[in-house]
Design a protein around this motif. Structure first.
Motif, PDB file in Angstrom:
ATOM      1  N   LEU A  36      18.778 -31.252 -34.972  1.00  0.00           N
ATOM      2  CA  LEU A  36      20.040 -31.154 -34.234  1.00  0.00           C
ATOM      3  C   LEU A  36      21.142 -31.956 -34.918  1.00  0.00           C
ATOM      4  O   LEU A  36      22.281 -31.487 -35.057  1.00  0.00           O
ATOM      5  CB  LEU A  36      19.839 -31.653 -32.801  1.00  0.00           C
ATOM      6  CG  LEU A  36      21.115 -31.793 -31.950  1.00  0.00           C
ATOM      7  CD1 LEU A  36      21.760 -30.434 -31.719  1.00  0.00           C
ATOM      8  CD2 LEU A  36      20.785 -32.477 -30.620  1.00  0.00           C
ATOM      9  N   VAL A  37      20.825 -33.178 -35.345  1.00  0.00           N
ATOM     10  CA  VAL A  37      21.836 -34.026 -35.987  1.00  0.00           C
ATOM     11  C   VAL A  37      22.342 -33.372 -37.269  1.00  0.00           C
ATOM     12  O   VAL A  37      23.557 -33.295 -37.509  1.00  0.00           O
ATOM     13  CB  VAL A  37      21.252 -35.422 -36.276  1.00  0.00           C
ATOM     14  CG1 VAL A  37      22.198 -36.230 -37.171  1.00  0.00           C
ATOM     15  CG2 VAL A  37      21.005 -36.177 -34.967  1.00  0.00           C
ATOM     16  N   ALA A  38      21.435 -32.874 -38.104  1.00  0.00           N
ATOM     17  CA  ALA A  38      21.851 -32.225 -39.349  1.00  0.00           C
ATOM     18  C   ALA A  38      22.695 -30.988 -39.076  1.00  0.00           C
ATOM     19  O   ALA A  38      23.715 -30.753 -39.746  1.00  0.00           O
ATOM     20  CB  ALA A  38      20.622 -31.853 -40.172  1.00  0.00           C
TER      21      ALA A  38
ATOM     22  N   SER B 297      17.454 -22.505 -30.634  1.00  0.00           N
ATOM     23  CA  SER B 297      18.670 -21.815 -31.084  1.00  0.00           C
ATOM     24  C   SER B 297      19.338 -22.493 -32.281  1.00  0.00           C
ATOM     25  O   SER B 297      20.393 -22.034 -32.727  1.00  0.00           O
ATOM     26  CB  SER B 297      19.671 -21.728 -29.925  1.00  0.00           C
ATOM     27  OG  SER B 297      20.063 -23.034 -29.505  1.00  0.00           O
ATOM     28  N   LEU B 298      18.738 -23.569 -32.793  1.00  0.00           N
ATOM     29  CA  LEU B 298      19.323 -24.242 -33.948  1.00  0.00           C
ATOM     30  C   LEU B 298      19.196 -23.377 -35.191  1.00  0.00           C
ATOM     31  O   LEU B 298      18.211 -22.648 -35.358  1.00  0.00           O
ATOM     32  CB  LEU B 298      18.618 -25.582 -34.188  1.00  0.00           C
ATOM     33  CG  LEU B 298      18.827 -26.668 -33.142  1.00  0.00           C
ATOM     34  CD1 LEU B 298      17.937 -27.881 -33.451  1.00  0.00           C
ATOM     35  CD2 LEU B 298      20.297 -27.099 -33.082  1.00  0.00           C
ATOM     36  N   PRO B 299      20.179 -23.454 -36.096  1.00  0.00           N
ATOM     37  CA  PRO B 299      20.054 -22.710 -37.356  1.00  0.00           C
ATOM     38  C   PRO B 299      18.822 -23.160 -38.123  1.00  0.00           C
ATOM     39  O   PRO B 299      18.400 -24.317 -38.028  1.00  0.00           O
ATOM     40  CB  PRO B 299      21.338 -23.084 -38.112  1.00  0.00           C
ATOM     41  CG  PRO B 299      22.269 -23.638 -37.084  1.00  0.00           C
ATOM     42  CD  PRO B 299      21.413 -24.238 -36.012  1.00  0.00           C
ATOM     43  N   ALA B 300      18.237 -22.260 -38.879  1.00  0.00           N
ATOM     44  CA  ALA B 300      17.079 -22.600 -39.704  1.00  0.00           C
ATOM     45  C   ALA B 300      17.500 -23.620 -40.758  1.00  0.00           C
ATOM     46  O   ALA B 300      18.666 -23.696 -41.158  1.00  0.00           O
ATOM     47  CB  ALA B 300      16.527 -21.347 -40.369  1.00  0.00           C
ATOM     48  N   TRP B 301      16.518 -24.390 -41.211  1.00  0.00           N
ATOM     49  CA  TRP B 301      16.821 -25.430 -42.196  1.00  0.00           C
ATOM     50  C   TRP B 301      17.422 -24.843 -43.469  1.00  0.00           C
ATOM     51  O   TRP B 301      18.332 -25.445 -44.070  1.00  0.00           O
ATOM     52  CB  TRP B 301      15.566 -26.237 -42.522  1.00  0.00           C
ATOM     53  CG  TRP B 301      15.376 -27.410 -41.618  1.00  0.00           C
ATOM     54  CD1 TRP B 301      14.394 -27.571 -40.683  1.00  0.00           C
ATOM     55  CD2 TRP B 301      16.191 -28.584 -41.552  1.00  0.00           C
ATOM     56  NE1 TRP B 301      14.547 -28.779 -40.040  1.00  0.00           N
ATOM     57  CE2 TRP B 301      15.635 -29.420 -40.552  1.00  0.00           C
ATOM     58  CE3 TRP B 301      17.330 -29.006 -42.227  1.00  0.00           C
ATOM     59  CZ2 TRP B 301      16.180 -30.662 -40.219  1.00  0.00           C
ATOM     60  CZ3 TRP B 301      17.889 -30.245 -41.905  1.00  0.00           C
ATOM     61  CH2 TRP B 301      17.313 -31.051 -40.905  1.00  0.00           C
ATOM     62  N   ASN B 302      16.928 -23.694 -43.930  1.00  0.00           N
ATOM     63  CA  ASN B 302      17.489 -23.147 -45.167  1.00  0.00           C
ATOM     64  C   ASN B 302      18.953 -22.767 -44.997  1.00  0.00           C
ATOM     65  O   ASN B 302      19.746 -22.866 -45.937  1.00  0.00           O
ATOM     66  CB  ASN B 302      16.658 -21.954 -45.669  1.00  0.00           C
ATOM     67  CG  ASN B 302      16.556 -20.819 -44.665  1.00  0.00           C
ATOM     68  OD1 ASN B 302      17.008 -20.938 -43.533  1.00  0.00           O
ATOM     69  ND2 ASN B 302      15.962 -19.716 -45.081  1.00  0.00           N
TER      70      ASN B 302
ATOM     71  N   GLY C  66      13.825 -39.822 -24.186  1.00  0.00           N
ATOM     72  CA  GLY C  66      12.985 -38.632 -24.133  1.00  0.00           C
ATOM     73  C   GLY C  66      13.505 -37.505 -25.008  1.00  0.00           C
ATOM     74  O   GLY C  66      14.286 -37.710 -25.933  1.00  0.00           O
ATOM     75  N   ASP C  67      13.073 -36.300 -24.704  1.00  0.00           N
ATOM     76  CA  ASP C  67      13.450 -35.114 -25.468  1.00  0.00           C
ATOM     77  C   ASP C  67      14.835 -34.672 -25.018  1.00  0.00           C
ATOM     78  O   ASP C  67      15.007 -34.171 -23.912  1.00  0.00           O
ATOM     79  CB  ASP C  67      12.421 -34.006 -25.253  1.00  0.00           C
ATOM     80  CG  ASP C  67      12.654 -32.796 -26.144  1.00  0.00           C
ATOM     81  OD1 ASP C  67      13.714 -32.739 -26.795  1.00  0.00           O
ATOM     82  OD2 ASP C  67      11.781 -31.913 -26.187  1.00  0.00           O
ATOM     83  N   VAL C  68      15.829 -34.858 -25.876  1.00  0.00           N
ATOM     84  CA  VAL C  68      17.212 -34.543 -25.500  1.00  0.00           C
ATOM     85  C   VAL C  68      17.590 -33.110 -25.850  1.00  0.00           C
ATOM     86  O   VAL C  68      18.715 -32.689 -25.588  1.00  0.00           O
ATOM     87  CB  VAL C  68      18.198 -35.509 -26.186  1.00  0.00           C
ATOM     88  CG1 VAL C  68      17.927 -36.928 -25.779  1.00  0.00           C
ATOM     89  CG2 VAL C  68      18.125 -35.360 -27.705  1.00  0.00           C
ATOM     90  N   ILE C  69      16.675 -32.360 -26.432  1.00  0.00           N
ATOM     91  CA  ILE C  69      17.000 -31.015 -26.899  1.00  0.00           C
ATOM     92  C   ILE C  69      16.340 -29.951 -26.040  1.00  0.00           C
ATOM     93  O   ILE C  69      16.982 -29.018 -25.565  1.00  0.00           O
ATOM     94  CB  ILE C  69      16.577 -30.832 -28.376  1.00  0.00           C
ATOM     95  CG1 ILE C  69      17.265 -31.884 -29.241  1.00  0.00           C
ATOM     96  CG2 ILE C  69      16.934 -29.421 -28.861  1.00  0.00           C
ATOM     97  CD1 ILE C  69      16.823 -31.860 -30.676  1.00  0.00           C
TER      98      ILE C  69
END
Length: 259
Positions: free
Chosen positions: A233-235, A184-189, A175-178
């Protein structure tokens, strides 16, 4: 069976601009760097997208060593192949949709195994992530549908072998583990800018390949989807690890197979 790296080489060749050097390397490796394995023989118990259920079953199988006991990858087919073969998955039904569903399930479970089920740093497991993407890119070019189905079936078995070799970590979350933590994850840029700084300092090809893989997969899945957030999340976690000076965990299982 030495499957992952030649598969990855061919995947890059097809995903890119048809680099003939990668094609030659991948085909040569397939032709020379492998060990024969038993014929795929599905029991009819496991459907083609149930790879997560297979790994859960292997985790509790009494014919395997205690959970947490690692085994050299090259020893697994001979010592424990008879156990793994009990869980050979049914081949997907004919048709691109069924095949795509099975490859998607495979990609999802290896990402969860690399990330939330373990520690986001396994050099061995990252090749399952890049290998499953390569498989997804290659299968549309396999003209014989029976060959495509067999290709996927042996890849699924390879994942099971790797899981046994690594001591059957887990349980693998479903399921959704996040959930809300994804906000709260940093933005992709921000992640990509930090990743480029790491790359300039360390020149680690596997690091930058994983970051760009996660970025592209998240973009295709949609950032609001559970799959997209998991790649995000992984990145983010990999980049944070490398920024802090922590690199890959080079286990003794299959790392020597890769360059």
């Amino acid at each position: 069976c030495l499957l992952l790296h030649p598969l990855i080489e061919l995947g890059y060749a097809y995903e890119g601009e048809g680099d003939t050097r990668l094609l030659i390397a991948g085909l040569s490796w397939f032709a020379t760097g492998f060990s024969p394995d038993a014929v795929h023989s599905p029991s009819g118990r496991w459907n083609s997208t149930a790879i997560a259920d297979v790994l859960d079953a292997l985790r509790s199988d009494p014919d395997l060593p205690p959970v947490g006991t690692t085994v050299p990858f090259s020893d697994v087919p001979e010592r424990f192949g008879f156990v793994v073969h009990k869980y050979d998955l049914d081949r997907p039904a004919f048709g691109s949709s069924a095949l795509a569903d099975s490859v998607s399930a495979l990609s999802d479970i290896v990402l969860r195994l690399f990330g939330p089920a373990t520690s986001y740093d396994s050099f061995d497991l990252l090749h399952l992530v890049t290998g499953s993407r390569a498989l997804r890119k290659l299968l549309p070019h396999v003209r014989d549908s029976s060959v495509a189905r067999d290709f996927l079936s042996y890849m699924q078995r390879g994942v099971a072998y790797m899981y046994v070799a690594m001591g059957r970590p887990g349980p693998i979350p479903r399921g959704d583990v996040i959930g809300n933590a994804g906000n709260s994850l940093p933005a992709w840029n921000t992640i990509l800018a930090e990743a480029m700084q790491v790359e300039r300092r360390m020149h680690d090809a596997h690091f930058i390949k994983m970051i760009w893989l996660c970025f592209d997969e998240a973009r295709q899945a949609g950032e609001s989807s559970a799959e997209g957030r998991l790649y995000h999340l992984v990145a983010s976690t990999i980049t944070a690890n490398f920024t802090a000076g922590r690199g890959w965990n080079h286990g003794v299982l299959v790392s020597t197979l890769y360059v």
